[in-house]
Design a protein around this motif. Sequence first.
Motif, short mmCIF file in Angstrom:
data_model
loop_
_atom_site.label_atom_id
_atom_site.label_comp_id
_atom_site.label_asym_id
_atom_site.label_seq_id
_atom_site.Cartn_x
_atom_site.Cartn_y
_atom_site.Cartn_z
N LYS A 1 -59.89 -63.66 37.68
CA LYS A 1 -61.39 -62.77 37.63
C LYS A 1 -60.18 -61.51 36.76
CE LYS A 1 -64.52 -65.01 38.80
NZ LYS A 1 -65.65 -65.18 37.48
N LYS A 2 -60.84 -60.34 36.77
CA LYS A 2 -60.63 -59.27 36.11
C LYS A 2 -59.88 -58.25 37.51
CE LYS A 2 -61.52 -54.87 34.56
NZ LYS A 2 -62.81 -53.81 33.69
N PRO B 1 -56.60 -56.60 32.86
CA PRO B 1 -57.93 -56.30 32.66
C PRO B 1 -59.10 -56.83 32.48
CG PRO B 1 -56.32 -56.75 30.98
CD PRO B 1 -55.65 -56.97 31.83
N GLU B 2 -59.32 -58.03 32.03
CA GLU B 2 -60.33 -59.00 31.71
C GLU B 2 -60.17 -60.30 32.96
OE1 GLU B 2 -59.31 -60.83 27.76
OE2 GLU B 2 -59.77 -58.43 27.39
N ASP B 3 -61.77 -61.06 32.38
CA ASP B 3 -61.59 -62.41 33.22
C ASP B 3 -60.51 -63.31 31.12
OD1 ASP B 3 -62.59 -61.35 34.82
OD2 ASP B 3 -64.49 -62.08 34.64
N THR B 4 -59.71 -64.15 32.84
CA THR B 4 -59.42 -65.12 31.52
C THR B 4 -58.11 -66.14 32.31
OG1 THR B 4 -57.81 -64.70 29.71
CG2 THR B 4 -57.05 -63.82 31.55
N GLU C 1 -58.27 -70.09 36.28
CA GLU C 1 -59.78 -68.95 35.64
C GLU C 1 -58.89 -67.96 36.96
OE1 GLU C 1 -64.61 -68.09 34.59
OE2 GLU C 1 -63.21 -69.80 34.15
N ASP D 1 -54.15 -63.76 24.94
CA ASP D 1 -53.49 -62.97 24.40
C ASP D 1 -52.28 -62.25 25.11
OD1 ASP D 1 -55.93 -63.36 23.40
OD2 ASP D 1 -56.53 -61.67 25.12
N THR E 1 -51.60 -66.04 29.10
CA THR E 1 -52.79 -65.94 28.58
C THR E 1 -52.87 -66.16 26.96
OG1 THR E 1 -52.79 -64.06 28.05
CG2 THR E 1 -52.76 -64.53 31.43
#
Length: 64
Positions: free
Chosen positions: A26-27, A1-4, A24, A53, A51
Amino acid sequence: PEDTDARLTIYDVTGKVLKEFEGEYKKGYNEVQVNESDLSINGVLYYKLQTPDNVATKQMVQIK
């Protein structure tokens, strides 16, 4: 859901690491290519996606 930042680790049933991808991302949808030569065994393998999270572990089957 997000860049990470993420790490994908593929290992066998004994816990031996066979291949690791880190980067890295991208979303949205992302994929990595795993060559047959990277996974030198047949049978059940596990992969872990980490990740900052979240951590997810799944299994897959390698058949040649």
